[in-house]
Each structure stands twice: as C-alpha cells, then as structure tokens.
Motif scaffolding. Structure first.
Motif, mmCIF file in Angstrom:
data_model
loop_
_atom_site.group_PDB
_atom_site.id
_atom_site.type_symbol
_atom_site.label_atom_id
_atom_site.label_comp_id
_atom_site.label_asym_id
_atom_site.label_seq_id
_atom_site.Cartn_x
_atom_site.Cartn_y
_atom_site.Cartn_z
ATOM 1 N N LEU A 195 0.841 -1.203 0.000
ATOM 2 C CA LEU A 195 0.000 0.000 0.000
ATOM 3 C C LEU A 195 0.878 1.256 0.000
ATOM 4 C CD1 LEU A 195 -2.891 1.137 0.230
ATOM 5 C CD2 LEU A 195 -2.734 0.865 2.695
ATOM 6 N N ALA A 196 1.938 1.206 0.783
ATOM 7 C CA ALA A 196 2.839 2.371 0.845
ATOM 8 C C ALA A 196 3.551 2.569 -0.497
ATOM 9 C CB ALA A 196 3.855 2.178 1.966
ATOM 10 N N ALA A 197 3.913 1.476 -1.164
ATOM 11 C CA ALA A 197 4.559 1.591 -2.479
ATOM 12 C C ALA A 197 3.586 2.215 -3.475
ATOM 13 C CB ALA A 197 5.009 0.208 -2.955
ATOM 14 N N ASN B 293 -6.961 -9.787 -4.761
ATOM 15 C CA ASN B 293 -8.113 -10.650 -4.494
ATOM 16 C C ASN B 293 -9.046 -9.983 -3.483
ATOM 17 O OD1 ASN B 293 -9.450 -13.116 -4.922
ATOM 18 N ND2 ASN B 293 -8.627 -13.960 -3.021
ATOM 19 N N GLY B 294 -8.542 -8.937 -2.861
ATOM 20 C CA GLY B 294 -9.278 -8.288 -1.770
ATOM 21 C C GLY B 294 -10.269 -7.261 -2.295
ATOM 22 N N VAL B 295 -11.486 -7.709 -2.554
ATOM 23 C CA VAL B 295 -12.516 -6.799 -3.058
ATOM 24 C C VAL B 295 -12.780 -5.724 -1.987
ATOM 25 C CG1 VAL B 295 -14.931 -6.629 -3.801
ATOM 26 C CG2 VAL B 295 -13.551 -8.601 -4.467
ATOM 27 N N GLY B 296 -12.730 -4.475 -2.404
ATOM 28 C CA GLY B 296 -12.982 -3.372 -1.468
ATOM 29 C C GLY B 296 -11.819 -3.114 -0.529
ATOM 30 N N SER B 297 -10.690 -3.786 -0.748
ATOM 31 C CA SER B 297 -9.535 -3.620 0.148
ATOM 32 C C SER B 297 -8.922 -2.230 -0.029
ATOM 33 C CB SER B 297 -8.495 -4.685 -0.165
ATOM 34 O OG SER B 297 -8.077 -4.542 -1.518
ATOM 35 N N SER B 298 -8.006 -1.890 0.867
ATOM 36 C CA SER B 298 -7.367 -0.567 0.803
ATOM 37 C C SER B 298 -6.658 -0.383 -0.528
ATOM 38 C CB SER B 298 -6.349 -0.441 1.934
ATOM 39 O OG SER B 298 -6.957 -0.730 3.149
ATOM 40 N N ILE B 299 -5.948 -1.426 -0.968
ATOM 41 C CA ILE B 299 -5.182 -1.313 -2.213
ATOM 42 C C ILE B 299 -6.144 -1.171 -3.400
ATOM 43 C CG2 ILE B 299 -3.719 -2.682 -3.792
ATOM 44 C CD1 ILE B 299 -2.052 -3.428 -1.292
ATOM 45 N N ALA B 300 -7.230 -1.945 -3.383
ATOM 46 C CA ALA B 300 -8.201 -1.854 -4.481
ATOM 47 C C ALA B 300 -8.785 -0.445 -4.540
ATOM 48 C CB ALA B 300 -9.315 -2.877 -4.275
ATOM 49 N N ARG B 301 -9.025 0.128 -3.382
ATOM 50 C CA ARG B 301 -9.673 1.434 -3.379
ATOM 51 C C ARG B 301 -8.728 2.563 -3.768
ATOM 52 N NH1 ARG B 301 -12.291 0.079 1.383
ATOM 53 N NH2 ARG B 301 -10.731 1.337 2.411
ATOM 54 N N GLU B 302 -7.462 2.428 -3.359
ATOM 55 C CA GLU B 302 -6.540 3.547 -3.619
ATOM 56 C C GLU B 302 -5.910 3.499 -5.000
ATOM 57 O OE1 GLU B 302 -3.972 4.936 -0.568
ATOM 58 O OE2 GLU B 302 -5.343 4.324 1.020
ATOM 59 N N ALA B 303 -5.964 2.341 -5.642
ATOM 60 C CA ALA B 303 -5.369 2.240 -6.979
ATOM 61 C C ALA B 303 -6.230 2.990 -7.984
ATOM 62 C CB ALA B 303 -5.268 0.777 -7.368
ATOM 63 N N ASP B 304 -5.615 3.347 -9.112
ATOM 64 C CA ASP B 304 -6.376 4.044 -10.156
ATOM 65 C C ASP B 304 -7.306 3.095 -10.893
ATOM 66 O OD1 ASP B 304 -5.235 6.774 -10.025
ATOM 67 O OD2 ASP B 304 -3.379 5.653 -10.325
ATOM 68 N N GLY B 305 -7.031 1.832 -10.798
ATOM 69 C CA GLY B 305 -7.850 0.820 -11.464
ATOM 70 C C GLY B 305 -7.205 -0.516 -11.183
ATOM 71 N N GLY B 306 -7.740 -1.567 -11.771
ATOM 72 C CA GLY B 306 -7.060 -2.824 -11.512
ATOM 73 C C GLY B 306 -7.819 -4.041 -11.960
#
Ligand code: M6R
Length: 616
Positions: free
Chosen positions: A365-367, A383-396
């Motif tokens: 997440l920090a990266a 794989n983490g639907v709604g996870s922090s990484i999913a939410r903060e990324a521009d897409g995925g």
C-alpha cells in the motif's frame, strides 16, 4: 496482523464473536480474547493460545451480554502473554478496546498519561490508546458533552500517529460501539437488528452479506439499529453498501485436512474464475474491465513496474518475464518494502502495478502511495474486493478466487500468474503479436485449468516423495527463466510452513555459492522443462549429482533425463510458455504441503506468520 470483531445486537455476543474469531484467526494467532459490556460492567476473558483454547476458557467462565468484542493477536508491542492479549480496559474501568496496527507515538502518550494517574497492566501500545480515550472521555463527562464515547475516540485519534483499526465500547453506554481505521482494514456488517464491525468479511458472512468498507480516516458510531460514518474532521460520510458475493461455505474447510490443501486442489476452478469473461470475442487477446486506463494509454507506455511482497512478488517476477518475452517491453520488479524508501529514478511513461492477495499489505500500500505521489498511475492486481489497495489504486484487476485462508498463498498465486500472462498477451497484441499467435496464446490460457488438474493427479507420488525427504534440514529449488521465480516460490512455501531452510536460485547460478550446501542430506528440486536450455539444466543437475546431492526433478512429459541422474521424477504436462509457471507451481506447493504435514507442522497457521501483514 490481528483480527478484530465487534458486535452490537440482540443475540448473545460472545458465541458469535468466537465464531468470527475462528474465521479471522489466520490474521494472527498468538493470543485471543473477548469482552462483553453488560449490567454496568466490562467483563474480559483473554489468554495466550488459539481460539479453541479461548473457547474452553469461556465454557468455564461464560460471558453473558449482547454487546461485545473479540481479538486474535499477532504480537507487535509486548510479548505473547495473557496481559498483552486484547481487549484492553482503561485503568479507570470505563473504556474497552481492541486494536489492529501500531501506535507509533505510544511512548510520549504513556508518559503524559502516567502523569495524569493512569496505570498500565500490559506492555502494549493499545492499552496506551485505551487510556488516552479514557482521559478524553473523563474530560467530556465533566463538561457534559454529548456523544462522549464518539467524541473521546475522535479526540484521542487526533493525537495518534501510526496505524489502527479499533473497536471501542464504553461501560456507561452499552449498546454503542465506535470503530475507526487508518491503515488497518475494517468493514461494517449490516444485520437485522444487529451491526458488526470486523477486519474482513469472512467474520460476518454467516450473518449478513451487506457490508460497508470503512475508509482510512473514518469513524463509525453504531448501535444495533443504526450506524453513522464521519471523518476524523467530523464531516458526514454517505455510506456505500456492498454485497459480498461469496457464501460462508467458501470460507470453510469441507472434507480437507487443511485450508492449504483445499486451496491447492481448488486451483483449476480458481483459474477458471480468474479468466472468466476476460478474453476478446475473436479469441485473440485479453480484456479487462476496471483498468481505468485506455488502450491508447497502455499503448503509449514505455515501461512497466511491479511492486509486491512475498509470494505476490514472485508472481510479479513471472509477469516481468512474460511481458518482456512476449510484448518486448522493459519491466522493473521491486520489493514493495524497498521501493517505498529507495527513491529510484523512474521513466516518464511507466505504468505501475501492485499485486496483493489481501489488498491490505502495508508495504505494498505504501509503495502504491509513493508511486502515486510521484504522479504515476497505479493499477492493482488483488483478491481483496474493497480492500485498501483496491480502493486507492487508479484501477485494476480482481483475481476472483474467493477467500484464501491458509497463510501460505497458493490459489491466489497461480491466479496472479495467470493475470500476468494475460497482461503480457494484451500488451503483445497491441504490438507485434499476430492474430494467430494471439489465438494460440488464448487457447493455452483456457487450457490451464485442465493442465493443473493433471498436475494435481501427481499428488500421491509427491506425498510419497515428501515422506522420504521430510527429515532434511536444507533444500535447494533451482529453475531458469520463467521458472526461476517458481523456484523462489517453492523455497518460500517450504520454509514458511515446514521450517526447513530452503533457497531458490537460478539453476546455473547455484555453482556460485549454494553448491557449498550440497551433501547427501541436501536435496535439490530442479525444474527441467523441455526447451532450448534443457541441456544446460541437465549439466547443472550433473554438477549436483557429482557431489552426491539427491535430485527431485520436475520435468515436462517429453523430457528424458539421463538414466540415474534424478532420484525422484515428477512429470507435469507439456504446455505453452505462458502457462508453464502455473502448472510447475503445483508440484512444489504439494511437496511443501506434504513435507509440512509429515513434520507435524501447523500448516495453515505457521509460527510467527500472519496472512495479511498490515504493519511495516
Ligand atoms: O496479501 P499479499 O499478497 O500482499 O501478501 C504478501 C505476502 O505477505 C504473502 O504473499 C506471504 O509471502 C505469504 N505467506 C506467502 O505464502
């Protein structure tokens, strides 16, 4: 890193919380505890050990009440002791809380609180935060402030540095719960006359499939009937209610002995799910919804960069190989934990990818944040639907493999490999790859689940091999090109679940150091697929054999090794280059699994580890 669950409702809290903790136990498992607030008292039962031991303790000391919280710990501050287990009660007996994360400025807070007369029973940062909330609560009570439970949490968090997912209850307001997050995941489960807060959805799907994913910097104030989300700065937040698409059965072990075993054998289906609907109608390329980057933007990229941790990084290294090999584009791969501090020079037209099964790994997440800060677009494979990484990324790209509970990643890994190959195809087809090569590539990917099924058919043989080698102290995993990362992964799998020292190396590099480890007691697992460099791999095997090192060879069906060279041979089907790493992963997953079982290890909950690493 710690599982937390809070409940306000009309059902007995403790038994529901214990069931939730069983599902969250993969997040940490050195100690557990439950607290219930009832009849003007906070009652706590907590101890070192697993949830099963807590359950036995609760049978002796039942906790009655319909408001409560529970925690399963992965120690950060303070050793594994009963006193350091959560929940923690403030020294004035007013506040009880559970926490996932690390409070970085706990020392200065503690000095301040000691000066105010608060006392401490544990060595944890969590207890310090609990007392700070109690301090603000006492001041709010003096001034007759409304909503004092919520207000005191908000005030304490304004002085808190670090990461937290917390659940707080106050003895004076049974039926109210406050939860907040920064850097540690929290979801709200909306039930019928009950509300739940937990680290992830696995803890709540038995009761409800309606969830709200709390964001960093948000606080939720709940009762059994309602909930209200605000920011730390007191702005109201309109909640977005999601539906969990998988049922409780997906998070159960069924007839398998371990989650890891179940997840290994689920891989054909997991791969089917990960690729479903993701090929173009003409069957010559991959399609992804949700990238939020146009085909034109993809086309203009000069390079790609991947960041991840652990197993996910190994998947990135295979993606690197595939993109360079098929799309002829340069790719950089980095440990997320290093990238965030390395300040490496970056090309202007670079697209960033982070990969993370959980979507909550703090280094990844920090990266992601660091790359975004530098102005790059960042896409997430998770794989983490709604996870922090999913939410903060521009897409995925979601992996869609359902919950992975075993600490050792298996089905998530092979689906990441698949997505890496699909990305390589997508990029290659924008460049030099022909229509017919694209069609061949797609057919190969679609055939992956069947090839994995065939590889899984070797399980009885691999189990027998595992029995013969389960006693060893060291093992080497050697592979080349796209199978070098699979060698790294094989070594990681073995060491994390069986505590056998293992190293992964490029096969030819082995003679520059690791060969010194070779004795009759140090076996080498070699990947020897058919192809241009098979003879080079055989030469490396000869070098090991000359030093009496046992060899476990994983070969593709057409390979014939010189007689007597390998002590054990595991045959996997011949396959397209894009699929080979996926199929070759199966024997090393099975080998590690069976060795760990043979050694009597706790496969799903290896020592010192946790599934989702949400501390730095
Ligand atoms: O959830 P993530 O994919 O971000 O997790 C990264 C690593 O912590 C994880 O892959 C770890 O290495 C596994 N235990 C490996 O089996």
């Amino acid at each position: 890193m710690c599982g937390i669950i809070g409940y306000v409702g009309k059902q007995p809290a403790a038994s529901f919380i214990v069931e939730g903790l069983k599902r969250l136990e993969y997040r940490g498992y050195d100690s557990t505890g439950v607290a219930v607030v009832a009849e003007g008292r906070i009652s706590v039962v907590k101890k070192i050990g697993r949830v099963a031991q807590l359950e036995q303790e609760l049978a002796k000391r039942p906790l009655a009440g319909t408001f409560g919280m529970g925690h399963t710990r992965w120690a950060t501050h303070g050793g594994v002791t009963d006193a350091n287990a959560h929940p923690h009660v403030s020294s004035d007996g007013k506040i009880v809380l559970i926490h996932n994360g690390v409070i970085e400025n706990y020392a200065s807070m503690k000095t301040f609180l000691l000066g105010k007369g608060y006392t401490f029973q544990s060595e944890t940062d969590t207890e310090v935060l609990g007392n700070l909330i109690a301090y603000h609560y006492a001041k709010a009570a003096e001034s007759g402030e409304e909503n004092r439970c919520l207000a005191s949490v908000r005030k304490a968090l304004r002085h808190t540095e670090g990461t937290y997912g917390i659940v707080v209850m106050c003895v004076d307001f049974p039926g109210e719960m406050v939860a907040a997050r920064k850097g540690s995941p929290l979801i709200i489960g909306l039930g019928d006359g009950e509300n739940i807060v937990a680290s992830d959805v696995s803890a709540i799907v038995a009761r409800t499939q309606s969830v709200v994913y709390l964001k960093d910097g948000e606080i939720v104030h709940l009762s059994a009937q309602e909930f209200r989300i605000t920011t730390l700065g007191q702005s109201a937040v309109a909640p977005l209610v999601d539906r969990v698409t998988w049922s409780v059965a997906a998070a159960e072990m069924g007839a398998y002995a371990h989650f890891m075993e179940k997840e290994i054998f689920e891989q054909p289906t997991a791969l089917e799910n990960a690729m479903r609907g993701r090929f173009s109608e003409d069957g010559s390329t991959a399609n992804f919804g949700g990238l939020n980057v146009s085909a034109g933007e993809f086309r203009s990229m000069e390079s790609f960069a991947f960041c991840a941790c652990g197993t996910a990084l190994h998947a990135c290294r295979v993606a690197e190989h595939m993109i360079e090999r098929f799309a002829r584009l340069p790719v950089e791969c980095d440990y997320a934990s290093e990238f965030r501090y390395r300040n490496s020079p970056l090309f202007r037209n670079t697209l960033y990818f982070v990969m993370s099964q959980s979507g909550e790994t703090i280094d990844t997440l920090a990266a992601l944040r660091e790359a975004k800060r530098k102005g790059y677009k960042v896409l997430a494979v998770t794989n983490g639907v709604g996870s922090s990484i999913a939410r903060e990324a521009d897409g995925g790209i979601y992996q869609h493999v359902g919950p992975e509970i075993g600490v050792a990643s298996t089905k998530a890994f092979t689906s990441q490999l698949l997505i890496g190959s699909m990305l390589a195809l997508y990029l290659a087809r924008m460049r030099d790859m022909s229509f017919s090569d694209g069609v061949t590539f797609v057919k190969a990917l679609k055939g992956a689940p069947d090839l994995v099924r065939q590889a899984l058919g070797q399980a009885p043989l691999i189990k027998a091999i595992a029995r013969r080698y389960a006693h060893v102290r060291d093992m080497l995993f050697l592979g080349r090109l796209s199978l070098f990362p699979i060698a790294l992964e094989g070594a990681l799998k073995l060491k994390e679940i069986s505590y056998v020292h293992a190293e992964g190396y490029p096969a030819a590099e082995m003679k520059h150091g690791p060969i010194a480890l070779i004795t009759e007691e140090c076996p080498s697992v070699f990947f020897a697929p058919s192809g241009e460099i098979l003879n080079k791999i055989i030469s490396s095997m000869q070098e090991i054999k000359a030093r009496k090192g046992p060899i476990i060879a994983i070969v593709t069906a057409s390979v014939e090794l010189p007689a007597g060279l390998a002590d054990e041979i595991i045959v996997i089907p011949e396959c397209h280059e894009a699929v080979l790493p996926i199929v070759a992963s199966i024997p090393v997953q099975l080998l590690s699994y069976y060795i760990a079982v043979e050694r009597g290890c706790d496969v799903d909950k290896p020592r010192n580890l946790a599934k989702s690493v949400t501390v730095e």
